[in-house]
Write an enzyme that holds these catalytic residues in place. Sequence first.
Site, short mmCIF file in Angstrom:
data_model
loop_
_atom_site.label_atom_id
_atom_site.label_comp_id
_atom_site.label_asym_id
_atom_site.label_seq_id
_atom_site.Cartn_x
_atom_site.Cartn_y
_atom_site.Cartn_z
N ASP A 192 0.77 -1.30 0.05
CA ASP A 192 -0.12 0.05 0.13
C ASP A 192 0.82 1.25 0.09
O ASP A 192 2.15 1.19 -0.04
CB ASP A 192 -0.87 -0.03 1.33
CG ASP A 192 -2.39 0.38 0.78
OD1 ASP A 192 -2.31 1.55 -0.06
OD2 ASP A 192 -3.37 0.24 1.40
N HIS A 193 0.25 2.45 0.10
CA HIS A 193 0.95 3.74 -0.09
C HIS A 193 2.04 3.76 0.95
O HIS A 193 1.86 3.43 2.02
CB HIS A 193 0.09 4.80 0.11
CG HIS A 193 -0.86 4.73 1.62
ND1 HIS A 193 -0.17 5.45 2.71
CD2 HIS A 193 -1.76 4.38 2.18
CE1 HIS A 193 -0.88 5.60 3.57
NE2 HIS A 193 -1.71 4.98 3.31
N ASP A 194 3.07 4.29 0.25
CA ASP A 194 4.34 4.97 1.26
C ASP A 194 5.15 4.00 1.89
O ASP A 194 5.83 4.07 2.92
CB ASP A 194 3.56 6.00 2.18
CG ASP A 194 3.02 7.13 1.55
OD1 ASP A 194 3.59 7.96 1.02
OD2 ASP A 194 1.89 7.27 1.70
#
Length: 202
Positions: free
Chosen positions: A127-129
């Site tokens: 997922d993000h980051d």
Amino acid sequence: MRLLVFGAGGHARSVIDAARTAGWEIAGVIGRPGDPDAVLGHPVTHDASGVEADGFVVAVGDNGRRRAAFEEHRARGLVPVTVVHPSAILGGNVEVGAGSFLAAGVVVNVNAGIGENAILNTGCSVDHDCVVGAHTLVGPGANLCGETVLGEGVLLGAGASVVPGASVGEWSVVGAGAAVTGDLPPRCVCAGVPARVLRLVE
């Protein structure tokens, strides 16, 4: 584009199949004594000299062996390339290091960073980051929630999950189906829900 594949086992079959689907021509498959004579119709040899290719990928599941082969062949002047199955989905501002493999059904969300020579196996999600270190393997169906960190050489087992903001130290092994709910130290073997350290490794 011609691809030289180092490895002739089961993981190599996945990499070769994805590479061909993505439009690569397989220039050669380099194995070790005891490997099969061919992989998906491509003859296996034990010497890469004389093989003309635009780049190479190390199709070996073992993280330590894959790192050693990656560094050896890059030091010889060969160019590592990334193989991405066409069904993989990459968000914006995603960085993927050279020599990595993204299998069928992988999802990598916005601002994530994948290190060189990593494996994101079938159907896993990042997922993000998130940060996934070099020479790491994320197993089939594993899930990294936002802003998680996997250190270099981590093996995250099939179906394992990492909660938002948690981390796994370098060269640690996380068992299949485990749930990482905090920060795990380097060079440990852990399993369970929540994941607990079972032992340390050299």
